[in-house]
Design an enzyme around this catalytic site. Structure first.
Site, PDB file in Angstrom:
ATOM      1  CB  SER A  28      -0.828  -0.196   1.138  1.00 17.38           C
ATOM      2  OG  SER A  28      -1.521  -0.856   1.599  1.00 17.38           O
ATOM      3  NE  ARG A  32      -2.111   4.974  -0.148  1.00 16.79           N
ATOM      4  CZ  ARG A  32      -3.163   3.716  -0.015  1.00 16.79           C
ATOM      5  NH1 ARG A  32      -2.453   2.419  -0.777  1.00 16.79           N
ATOM      6  NH2 ARG A  32      -4.215   3.880  -0.261  1.00 16.79           N
ATOM      7  N   GLY A 100      -6.145  -3.799  -7.775  1.00 13.58           N
ATOM      8  CA  GLY A 100      -7.430  -2.854  -7.427  1.00 13.58           C
ATOM      9  C   GLY A 100      -6.754  -1.382  -7.103  1.00 13.58           C
ATOM     10  NE  ARG A 128     -11.486  -6.137  -6.401  1.00 10.19           N
ATOM     11  CZ  ARG A 128     -10.075  -6.066  -5.772  1.00 10.19           C
ATOM     12  NH1 ARG A 128      -8.835  -6.388  -6.037  1.00 10.19           N
ATOM     13  NH2 ARG A 128     -10.638  -4.884  -4.401  1.00 10.19           N
ATOM     14  CB  SER A 182     -12.954   1.626   0.683  1.00 15.66           C
ATOM     15  OG  SER A 182     -11.948   1.904  -0.399  1.00 15.66           O
ATOM     16  CD  GLN A 184      -8.164  -0.708  -3.235  1.00 18.24           C
ATOM     17  OE1 GLN A 184      -8.603  -0.395  -3.994  1.00 18.24           O
ATOM     18  NE2 GLN A 184      -7.374  -1.388  -3.077  1.00 18.24           N
ATOM     19  CG  ASP A 333      -5.790  -6.518   2.745  1.00 15.20           C
ATOM     20  OD1 ASP A 333      -7.038  -6.413   1.549  1.00 15.20           O
ATOM     21  OD2 ASP A 333      -5.195  -5.357   1.985  1.00 15.20           O
ATOM     22  NE  ARG A 364      -8.958 -11.959  -0.029  1.00 11.82           N
ATOM     23  CZ  ARG A 364      -7.679 -11.200  -0.456  1.00 11.82           C
ATOM     24  NH1 ARG A 364      -7.675 -10.048   0.445  1.00 11.82           N
ATOM     25  NH2 ARG A 364      -6.470 -10.827  -1.545  1.00 11.82           N
ATOM     26  NE  ARG A 408      -3.702  -9.453   0.826  1.00  9.24           N
ATOM     27  CZ  ARG A 408      -2.333  -8.738   0.785  1.00  9.24           C
ATOM     28  NH1 ARG A 408      -1.865  -9.839   1.474  1.00  9.24           N
ATOM     29  NH2 ARG A 408      -2.197  -7.959   0.499  1.00  9.24           N
TER      30      ARG A 408
END
Ligand code: S3P
Length: 453
Positions: A28, A32, A100, A128, A182, A184, A333, A364, A408
């Site tokens: 993550s 960025r 994503g 997605r 979220s 994102q 996650d 998941r 994962r």
């Protein structure tokens, strides 16, 4: 999903796992760091940049829009930024791969540009949901168009067409209230806010990971954060961001697999060094402790404005856990690997408030329930989670499982295979490279036997 070329065979552990290992740097933060470096004025230095495929997707896309990336070593890159208004039109669709985060953050960034971008991804990303980012960006006058989602009405997915802002126009102010916590969505909204005429206010139900906010504040972006509300008001701001010089901490989401392996294999002592322990990401550590894992967090420090520490894990007397509420976004996650702990814990572990898991790289909840049953563990699927009846006695039943192209899930099944009664076959494991390319080598370094078939 077509079958990948790499299958893994995980052998039951015959001896304790021992050792001190690193993990790839935080995915993550890596996204960025390379994104903001590209928008800075000058040359940024990023140490500990992961070559996991997801981070590389973000980096390549930014290179195609004018950022220059120089490799210093396997883990260090220099990025010559183009400034906030310096991105140029890419010469074709931008491939976000399986990521994503890449696609959703780019929606916010690219809707504000004077050129159109097309964002594409792999089969998983092309299912997605993207309306969660399209809607707020449209609400402030941006253009985001997508393909109709194959199964969900009123939903869109990749490929996406994003931007341009028509000449002489600007994105407007925005007050966005997100139904889901979220990072994102929050990051996409904030990125668009850098270019908007007027303030941006973003509110989410509970605080999601805050790496974007930390990096923006470090770069002098006029941001205010009050709990789950973030406000960005660019009035009077120059738009100039100085270059970054950061080192990226280890990924706690990757560390979670090793911590769990250390907690499940009798007699183990596993140390994971230099792991990011930002409180918006440490839900798993709290859950693991709560479920009885002997977990010690020490050597706390700071890396580029992010807290970091070493994690030591060993087996403890496990007990069933309850996972829900504000813990879920802070462990979003890690829920698959929590299921592996639950599989060995006496009692029923209940996961609720986690409907978001249905729209990750795979569904998941459904995929994990399938994996648990394949290992002989009883579980019940709920709309927003699951109930798992632990099987602490004896071993798990060796399984043959499909990753469904989800990194994962593949890594969780590998950890479960360490405590099974015979070798476990995990199909379609290429996906592990999206976040943890050296996963197999790391397990081997701790003493596990894993064959690549
Ligand atoms: C991420 C945010 C989370 C997480 C994903 C990475 C990020 O997604 O699941 O792996 O880097 O912002 P959501 O924002 O959809 O919760």
């Amino acid at each position: 999903m077509p079958r990948g070329v790499t299958d893994l065979v995980v052998h039951p552990a015959e001896r304790p796992l021992q050792g001190s290992v690193p993990v790839p740097s935080d995915k993550s933060i890596g996204h960025r760091a390379v994104l903001f470096s590209s928008l800075c004025n000058g040359r940024s230095r990023i140490r500990g940049f992961s070559r996991g495929e997801d981070n590389v997707s973000t980096m390549r896309a930014l290179q195609r829009m004018g950022a220059t990336v120089t490799d210093v070593s396997k883990t260090e890159i220099l990025v010559d930024g183009v400034g906030l208004f310096g991105l140029k039109a890419p010469d074709g669709p931008l491939d976000c791969g399986n990521s994503g985060t890449t696609m959703r953050l780019f929606v916010g960034l690219l809707a504000a540009q004077t050129f159109e971008s097309v964002l594409v991804g792999d089969a998983s990303l092309t299912r997605r949901p993207m309306m969660r980012v399209a809607k707020p960006i449209r609400d402030r006058g941006g253009r985001v168009e997508g393909a109709p989602h194959p199964t969900k009405a009123a939903e869109i997915t990749a490929p996406l067409r994003v931007g341009p802002v028509p000449e002489g126009r600007e994105l407007g102010p925005l007050e966005a209230v997100s139904e889901v916590a979220s990072a994102q969505v929050k990051s996409a909204v904030l990125l668009s806010g850098l270019y908007a005429h007027g303030p941006t206010i973003f509110r989410e139900p509970t605080v999601s990971r805050d790496h974007t906010e930390r990096m923006m504040l470090a770069l002098g972006v006029p941001l205010r954060v009050v709990g789950p509300i973030v406000q960005l008001d660019p009035a009077g701001w120059s738009g100039e961001m100085p270059p970054l010089d950061v080192e990226i901490p280890g990924d706690v989401s990757a560390a979670a697999f090793l911590v769990t392996a250390g907690a499940l294999v009798a007699g183990s002592r596993v140390t994971v060094r230099g792991v990011g322990v930002n409180p918006t990401r440490t839900g798993f550590l709290e859950i693991a402790r709560d479920m009885g894992v002997a977990l010690v967090v020490e050597n706390r420090g700071d890396m580029g404005g992010e807290p970091v520490a070493d994690l030591h894990a060993a087996p403890g007397p496990l007990r069933a856990g309850r996972v829900g509420g504000e813990l879920v976004p802070r462990a979003v996650d890690e829920i698959p690997i929590v299921c592996a702990l639950a599989a060995r814990s006496p009692g029923v572990t209940v996961v609720r408030d986690a409907a978001e898991l249905r729209v990750k790289e795979s569904d998941r909840i459904a995929t994990m329930c399938g994996v648990l049953r394949a290992f002989g563990v009883e579980c019940e699927e709920l709309p927003d989670g699951m109930c798992i009846q632990g099987k602490p006695e004896g071993k798990l039943s060796a399984a043959e499982v499909e990753s469904r192209g989800d990194h994962r899930i593949a890594m969780t099944a590998a950890v479960m295979g360490l405590v099974a009664d015979a070798p476990t076959m995990i199909r379609d494991c290429d996906c592990i490279a999206t976040s943890f390319p050296k996963f197999v080598g790391t397990l081997r370094a701790l003493g596990a036997r894993v064959d690549v078939a």
